[in-house]
Design a protein around this motif. Structure first.
Motif, short mmCIF file in Angstrom:
data_model
loop_
_atom_site.label_atom_id
_atom_site.label_comp_id
_atom_site.label_asym_id
_atom_site.label_seq_id
_atom_site.Cartn_x
_atom_site.Cartn_y
_atom_site.Cartn_z
N GLY A 64 0.81 -1.21 0.00
CA GLY A 64 0.00 0.00 0.00
C GLY A 64 0.84 1.26 0.00
N CYS A 65 0.19 2.39 0.21
CA CYS A 65 0.84 3.69 0.03
C CYS A 65 0.74 4.57 1.26
CB CYS A 65 0.18 4.45 -1.12
SG CYS A 65 0.25 3.57 -2.68
N GLY A 66 1.66 5.53 1.32
CA GLY A 66 1.68 6.49 2.40
C GLY A 66 0.93 7.76 2.07
N VAL A 67 0.92 8.65 3.05
CA VAL A 67 0.22 9.93 2.90
C VAL A 67 0.99 10.98 3.70
CG1 VAL A 67 -1.33 9.33 4.82
CG2 VAL A 67 -1.99 11.12 3.21
N ALA A 68 0.97 12.20 3.22
CA ALA A 68 1.68 13.27 3.92
C ALA A 68 0.78 14.47 4.13
CB ALA A 68 2.91 13.68 3.11
N PHE A 69 0.90 15.03 5.34
CA PHE A 69 0.34 16.35 5.58
C PHE A 69 1.48 17.36 5.34
CE2 PHE A 69 -3.91 16.35 6.81
CZ PHE A 69 -4.22 15.42 7.79
N LEU A 70 1.22 18.41 4.59
CA LEU A 70 2.22 19.44 4.37
C LEU A 70 1.49 20.74 4.05
CD1 LEU A 70 3.81 19.12 0.81
CD2 LEU A 70 1.68 18.05 1.48
N ASP A 71 2.16 21.83 4.19
CA ASP A 71 1.58 23.11 3.81
C ASP A 71 2.41 23.64 2.65
OD1 ASP A 71 1.04 26.33 5.51
OD2 ASP A 71 0.36 25.56 3.57
N PHE A 72 2.10 23.15 1.48
CA PHE A 72 2.98 23.43 0.34
C PHE A 72 2.90 24.87 -0.13
CE2 PHE A 72 0.53 23.88 -3.59
CZ PHE A 72 -0.72 23.38 -3.25
N LYS A 437 -11.73 -1.14 6.83
CA LYS A 437 -11.08 -0.63 5.63
C LYS A 437 -9.73 -1.34 5.49
CE LYS A 437 -13.81 2.87 4.31
NZ LYS A 437 -13.40 4.25 4.12
N ALA A 438 -9.22 -1.37 4.27
CA ALA A 438 -7.87 -1.89 4.05
C ALA A 438 -6.91 -0.71 4.14
CB ALA A 438 -7.78 -2.57 2.69
N GLY A 439 -6.67 -0.26 5.35
CA GLY A 439 -5.89 0.94 5.58
C GLY A 439 -4.40 0.70 5.55
N ARG A 440 -3.64 1.73 5.18
CA ARG A 440 -2.18 1.64 5.20
C ARG A 440 -1.59 2.93 5.77
NH1 ARG A 440 -3.57 -2.90 4.22
NH2 ARG A 440 -2.83 -4.30 2.57
N GLY A 441 -1.07 3.79 4.91
CA GLY A 441 -0.43 5.01 5.40
C GLY A 441 -1.42 5.90 6.15
N THR A 442 -0.89 6.53 7.20
CA THR A 442 -1.75 7.37 8.05
C THR A 442 -0.94 8.57 8.48
OG1 THR A 442 -2.87 5.39 8.84
CG2 THR A 442 -3.12 7.39 10.16
N ALA A 443 -1.54 9.73 8.42
CA ALA A 443 -0.83 10.94 8.88
C ALA A 443 -1.73 11.70 9.84
CB ALA A 443 -0.45 11.82 7.70
N PHE A 444 -1.07 12.35 10.78
CA PHE A 444 -1.78 13.07 11.85
C PHE A 444 -1.49 14.57 11.72
CE2 PHE A 444 -2.92 9.31 14.31
CZ PHE A 444 -2.05 8.36 13.80
N ILE A 455 -6.92 13.05 11.31
CA ILE A 455 -6.18 11.91 10.79
C ILE A 455 -6.60 11.61 9.36
CG2 ILE A 455 -5.65 9.45 11.18
CD1 ILE A 455 -6.66 9.94 14.11
N VAL A 456 -5.60 11.44 8.49
CA VAL A 456 -5.90 11.06 7.10
C VAL A 456 -5.31 9.68 6.86
CG1 VAL A 456 -3.84 12.21 6.16
CG2 VAL A 456 -5.81 11.78 4.69
N VAL A 457 -6.05 8.83 6.19
CA VAL A 457 -5.64 7.44 5.95
C VAL A 457 -5.70 7.14 4.46
CG1 VAL A 457 -6.08 5.01 6.47
CG2 VAL A 457 -6.59 6.76 8.18
N ASN A 458 -4.64 6.52 3.96
CA ASN A 458 -4.61 6.08 2.56
C ASN A 458 -5.01 4.61 2.52
OD1 ASN A 458 -4.11 5.78 -0.17
ND2 ASN A 458 -2.14 6.82 -0.13
N ASN A 459 -6.16 4.31 1.93
CA ASN A 459 -6.67 2.95 1.88
C ASN A 459 -6.35 2.29 0.55
OD1 ASN A 459 -8.12 3.03 4.45
ND2 ASN A 459 -9.48 4.49 3.42
N VAL A 460 -6.21 0.97 0.59
CA VAL A 460 -5.91 0.23 -0.63
C VAL A 460 -7.20 -0.02 -1.41
CG1 VAL A 460 -5.02 -1.96 -1.52
CG2 VAL A 460 -3.94 -0.90 0.44
N HIS A 461 -7.16 0.19 -2.72
CA HIS A 461 -8.32 -0.02 -3.60
C HIS A 461 -9.55 0.71 -3.08
CE1 HIS A 461 -6.16 -2.74 -6.10
NE2 HIS A 461 -5.92 -3.57 -5.11
N ASP A 462 -9.31 1.91 -2.61
CA ASP A 462 -10.41 2.66 -2.00
C ASP A 462 -10.00 4.13 -1.97
OD1 ASP A 462 -12.46 1.74 0.90
OD2 ASP A 462 -12.75 3.25 -0.68
N THR A 463 -10.97 4.95 -1.65
CA THR A 463 -10.67 6.36 -1.44
C THR A 463 -10.14 6.55 -0.02
OG1 THR A 463 -12.98 6.63 -0.81
CG2 THR A 463 -12.42 7.12 -3.09
#
Lengths: 572, 499
Positions: A64-72, A437-444, A455-463
């Motif tokens: 699965g994949c990760g997720v990032a919080f940032l203020d770009f 959910k099939a959750g993976r990467g999570t950012a706080f 909290i944001v979560v990157n789920n597999v085969h899902d939004t």
């Protein structure tokens, strides 16, 4: 259509509780907080594609994949970067899934800025980490892949440029990058890059499920990691001119006790002002790279007791949470592991050792869930760090088994009771925490700037999920953004000590974290009943110490290096 | 009237005629002629007629043992064991060294439950006639049943030497060797038994069990399937087949096989135990728990049933439920070490260290060489701050199980903290070596698999490279060496030197 709902939220806060779909109103009120999954209405609708849906031939399709919080865009609102994946069959032109960058509009909604930003890369995306490596005031991104990791320089104006090759970060061969972190390991004021590598996977020679060599409860599944050659972690030193140098060997990174690295987080384990790195390894002893302050690291994980389970077994480490859960002033470590095993809680003894408190703390009661993203987070702002775990099984084939947990799994939320113990309050919270959910990467991170950590979560085969946290009790808080001047601009590696109402809270600005993800670089403090902070001390990454006093709570505070009152001790 | 006369006097006339004819042909005596006739009729299964001849022969020649010997066999064939025994004894009165009579009498006594007397008679028979197959076979089989496996082996080995193709003798020799833990020879004899009589279901069953014990699951499954085909009533074979399928990973078939057996034989509890195991292995935890609960209800004195239920509940994180069942298992059978050991783990996981230590000590009291219990006791003692106690426990563990990487690791960590650097380094290095060895073996199995795939793609050079890698990784891994040798032979290269 969306704005009226947001206004309603502001004007009539009590209505939040009748509208919130989770748990029961009574239980949420009793807990003092609750979650609402607002991803869809907020506009986070990208589908994460990752490998086969029902069967996986290779372990490559499972991470699965990760997720990032940032203020770009530096507007003070947290944006979201979601890594995306691939499939073995590939895609025809135009249909390939891409990573996604969502800009926070500040009103509870996000806008997809992917194409315009230049961050629409494709491939077997894995993790992401954030840091201003060129100290230009704009947060940059490093994205790991099975293939070639990429460094994206933030150009401003909402655009990024892939500077991988120019920065000297190209690799001659395929590597499986996993978790990563920006960090200033040599305290030269410039952010370096650490990346874990999982497996040296050759798809031409790797064994297949049908060999029958690899089974999970009788079902043939993708093979590994044991039996496959392990990846070697990598450390790139920032040379200051936009380029990096691979110093992995010189820095001792290659001399780790284990391999199969996944989650990565920085921390100052021994509180000496020099950033260390913890790597959650899969099926191997996890690594605690202690910074020797001479340009080298030593993996002390085994000797320090931070590498194995408390009965001496290697675990399938995935995600990492770092925080001072017991208010001892030291950074403790929490790690998620495989199903059939517990997560692991190491209390930092303060004298160079980890004391495994998994069972003593009460977090050892769950073995059914397979954990990925995780973090210490003060969910009710009472000043005690709670725990949040994202779960989901590795093998989609597990759907054939009537196991209790299944492929999609619920979250686990542990409430810190303040006495060294935690209580599993997930069932009391109800949905969306209990929604499988099939959750993976999570950012706080506090994406809505209301003083609690979402909290944001990157789920597999899902939004994705975006759990908006809403706290009920009138607890105070402080959100601190540090800006380095002599130290690295992102202040990664800084240590904060917050004294409020007689309570001392210690935190850090960290690179990486969770499972192959990046948390908000701002530091959150739950202050309980204290409306003011008597003193906030900051040890900057270069060693300089300053303090600020008499700070009003319930605000977002930006502190620049050099603007506080020096505390003694110095920099380089 | 004529028919009546003919029906009653007819046989007598015929007898007189046959006797006259026999005498005319030059037979020795009327008695021997009757004896020969009686033997022929006995062998033809015409028991009533045979009896008449033999009794007459006995009357005519009262000193002869043979008619009584044959009458013994006749009565035995008719199921009249008491009469058979009496006849054999009469034969022995007349000829005390008649081995066949001793053997026959032994065979009858055995079935009358007089095992010691039966064994005496068989031994007497083989003393008198070591070449008498029946006596050797009967002696061997009876000794097997009385668990004198060493004695059984001697007799059955001789029986098989006398009659190498006699399936039952081969079968008994095979199961005897299996009991003596001579697995490979046992397998060989059982294979021979199954070949000598392909329809001998118990031979296939025992062969399957032996193969399973030897790690040949595929062979075991094939043999057990054959046993079940030949005799669906062989519940042990069906039960063992279910277990073998479960071990092989064929969960669905294992569960179906065992469910069927449980349905047809609800009182056969081993099948329910194995069904529970198969369900657990397939991850069907709730179904396994239901099966185990049923078992504990139907068999409330079975420690194993309560233990399995406790294990299943533990897997569901129902620690309270697990504790109850494990304590019950401990009470029911104070000799079993696993219930207190597993209880200790449950107590440890719920933070009750003091009680966990007590439970681990109980496991050790029940089985002093329980390495895992020593190790977990050490772990708990260390967490309670009893470093000396932990050290002793970890040292005991590595003595009992030198391959425990965890124990070497824990030992090393304690020694390190005590400043015993050299000893710590040695222990930690051993832990690392053991872990690396395990990892290398796993890698070797993958390399062998890759080699086989390359062979299937006619890439002989690539296959050899993979097999060499497997041997390098795990020099003691036999399949790697075997595959490499075969591949080199195919390539025409000389075999590599053996270690």
């Amino acid at each position: 259509m969306r704005r009226p709902a947001r206004l309603l939220l502001l004007v009539l806060p009590s209505l939040v509780w009748t509208l919130a779909p989770g748990g029961t109103l009574e239980t949420q009120r009793a807990l003092g907080f609750g979650f609402t999954n607002v991803a869809a209405e907020a506009g986070l609708r990208a589908l994460t594609t990752f490998g086969g849906r029902e069967t996986n031939k290779y372990l490559l399709e499972t991470t699965g994949c990760g997720v990032a919080f940032l203020d770009f865009d530096n507007d003070g609102w947290l944006d979201v970067f979601l890594v995306n994946g691939w499939t073995l069959e590939g895609f025809s032109g135009g249909e390939a899934p891409t990573n996604h960058l969502y800009r926070n509009l500040g009103n509870g909604h996000f806008e997809d800025e992917t194409r315009a930003s230049g961050l629409d890369g494709s491939g077997w995306g894995q993790g992401a980490c954030v840091g201003d490596y060129d100290n230009d005031g704009r947060e940059d991104l490093y994205v790991t892949y099975f293939g070639q990791n990429r460094l994206y320089r933030n150009l401003g104006g909402g655009r990024f440029e892939d500077v991988t090759a120019r920065a000297g970060l190209g690799s001659q061969r395929t590597r499986w990058g996993a978790g990563c972190a920006f960090l200033d390991y040599d305290r030269d004021g410039r952010l370096d890059i650490f990346a874990a590598n999982y497996i040296d996977l050759d798809l031409k020679t790797a064994p297949l499920p049908e060999s029958g060599l690899c089974r999970y409860k009788g079902v043939m599944v993708a093979c590994g990691p044991p039996g496959l050659p392990g990846g070697k972690n990598v450390l790139y030193r920032n040379l200051g001119d936009g380029r990096f140098e691979d110093v992995s060997e010189r820095a001792g990174i290659l001399n780790a006790n284990g391999t199969y690295g996944l989650g990565v987080s920085t921390l100052d384990f021994n509180d000496d002002g020099w950033v260390d790195v913890y790597v959650a390894n899969d099926s191997n002893p996890s690594a605690l790279y202690l910074n020797r302050r001479d340009g080298t690291f030593e993996d002390v994980g085994v000797l320090a007791g931070c590498a194995f389970s408390q009965d001496g077994k290697p675990q399938a480490g995935m995600g990492i949470g770092i925080g001072d859960y017991d208010r001892s002033g030291t950074m403790d470590i929490f790690k998620t592991n495989f199903a059939g095993d517990t997560a692991t809680l190491y209390s930092n003894s303060g004298d160079g050792f980890c004391d495994d408190r998994t069972f003593a703390s009460g977090v050892g009661i769950n073995t059914r869930w397979l954990g990925w993203g995780t973090g210490f987070v003060d969910l009710d702002n009472d000043g005690w760090l709670d725990l949040f775990l994202t779960n989901g099984h590795v093998y989609p084939e597990v759907e054939r088994l009537e196991t209790e947990a299944g492929y999609k799994q619920r979250k686990v939320v542990y409430l810190n009771l303040g006495n060294g113990r935690f209580e599993d309050v997930t069932e009391r919270l109800g949905a969306p925490a209990t929604t499988p959910k099939a959750g993976r990467g999570t950012a706080f991170g506090d994406y809505d700037n209301d003083g609690d950590v979402d909290i944001v979560v990157n789920n597999v085969h899902d939004t994705p999920d975006l759990f908006r946290l809403d706290t009920r009790r009138p607890h105070h808080w402080l959100l601190v953004k540090l800006v380095g001047r002599r130290s690295n601009r992102s202040a990664i590696g800084a240590r904060l000590r917050c004294v409020a109402g007689g309570v001392v809270l210690v935190e850090e600005v960290r690179g990486g974290g969770s499972y192959i993800s990046q948390n908000d670089l701002r530091v959150h403090f739950g202050l309980g009943d204290s409306p003011r902070v008597e003193r906030l001390e900051v040890r900057w990454p270069n060693g300089q110490e300053e303090q600020w006093v008499d700070i009003e709570a319930d605000r977002i505070l930006t502190l620049e290096e050099g603007t506080g009152r020096p505390l003694g001790g110095g920099g380089r | 009237m004529l028919s009546f006369i003919l029906s009653t006097v007819g046989p007598m006339i015929l007898l007189a005629v046959s006797l006259a004819l026999a005498l005319a042909a030059g037979d020795e005596t009327p008695a021997s002629a009757l004896l020969a006739e009686g033997r022929r009729l006995l062998e033809a299964g015409r028991l009533a007629e045979a009896r008449s001849r033999l009794e007459q022969a006995a009357e005519l020649d009262p000193g002869s043992a043979t008619p009584h010997l044959l009458l013994g066999r006749l009565h035995d064939a008719r199921g009249n064991l008491a009469a058979a025994a009496a006849s054999y004894e009469r034969a022995l009165e007349r000829a005390p060294d008649l081995a066949e009579a001793h053997d026959g009498l032994g065979f009858v006594l055995g079935r009358l439950g007089q095992t010691a007397d039966a064994i005496y008679r068989f031994r007497r028979a083989v003393e008198l006639r070591p070449d008498l197959f029946d006596a050797q076979y009967h002696l061997g089989a009876t000794l097997w049943w009385t668990r004198d496996y060493a004695g059984a082996r001697v007799a059955l080995t001789e029986a098989v030497r006398l009659r190498p193709d006699q399936a039952e003798a081969l079968y008994y020799l095979g199961v005897t060797l299996k009991q003596l833990h001579e697995l490979e020879p046992a397998i060989e004899q059982l294979r021979r038994a199954a070949a000598a009589n392909p329809r001998l279901a118990p031979a296939h069953m025992q062969l399957g069990l032996a193969l399973q014990e030897g790690g040949d699951l595929d062979g075991a499954i094939a043999s057990l399937r054959r046993a079940v085909e030949l005799d669906p009533g062989l519940v042990d074979a069906r039960n063992s087949l279910g277990l073998a399928l479960s071990l092989k990973g064929a969960s669905e078939e294992a569960i179906a096989t065992l469910r069927e057996l449980v349905a047809s034989h609800p009182d056969y509890l081993p099948a329910q135990q194995n069904l529970g195991t198969a369900l657990m292995q397939a991850g069907k935890l709730e179904a396994a728990i239901a099966v185990y609960r049923e078992l504990t209800t139907r068999n409330p004195t079975s420690a194993e049933a309560f233990y399995n239920l406790g294990l299943a509940l533990k897997q569901r994180d129902d620690f309270e439920g697990a504790e109850t069942q494990l304590r019950r298992a401990m009470e029911l059978d104070p000799s079993l070490p696993d219930p207190p050991y597993t209880l200790g783990v449950v107590l440890w996981q719920t933070g009750r260290r003091d009680e966990a230590a007590v439970a681990f000590r109980e496991a050790i009291a029940r089985q002093a060489e329980h390495a895992d219990a020593h190790y977990m006791l050490g772990t708990v003692l260390l967490q309670k701050g009893d470093v000396e106690g932990a050290l002793a426990a970890f040292r005991r563990t590595v003595t009992l199980n030198p391959d425990s990487a965890e124990a070497h690791l824990s030992l090393g960590q304690i020694l390190q903290r005590r400043g015993e650097t050299e000893a710590a380094r040695s222990a930690l290095a051993e832990a690392q070596r053991l872990r690396a060895k395990k990892a290398a073996l796993q890698a070797a199995t993958f390399a062998v698999d890759l080699g086989r795939r390359r062979l299937a793609q006619n890439d002989l050079a690539g296959a050899i490279e993979s097999f060499r890698e497997a041997v390098r990784l795990a020099p003691d891994y036999a399949p790697a060496r075997l595959e490499l040798a075969r591949a080199l032979e195919r390539s025409g290269t000389r075999a590599e030197p053996q270690r």
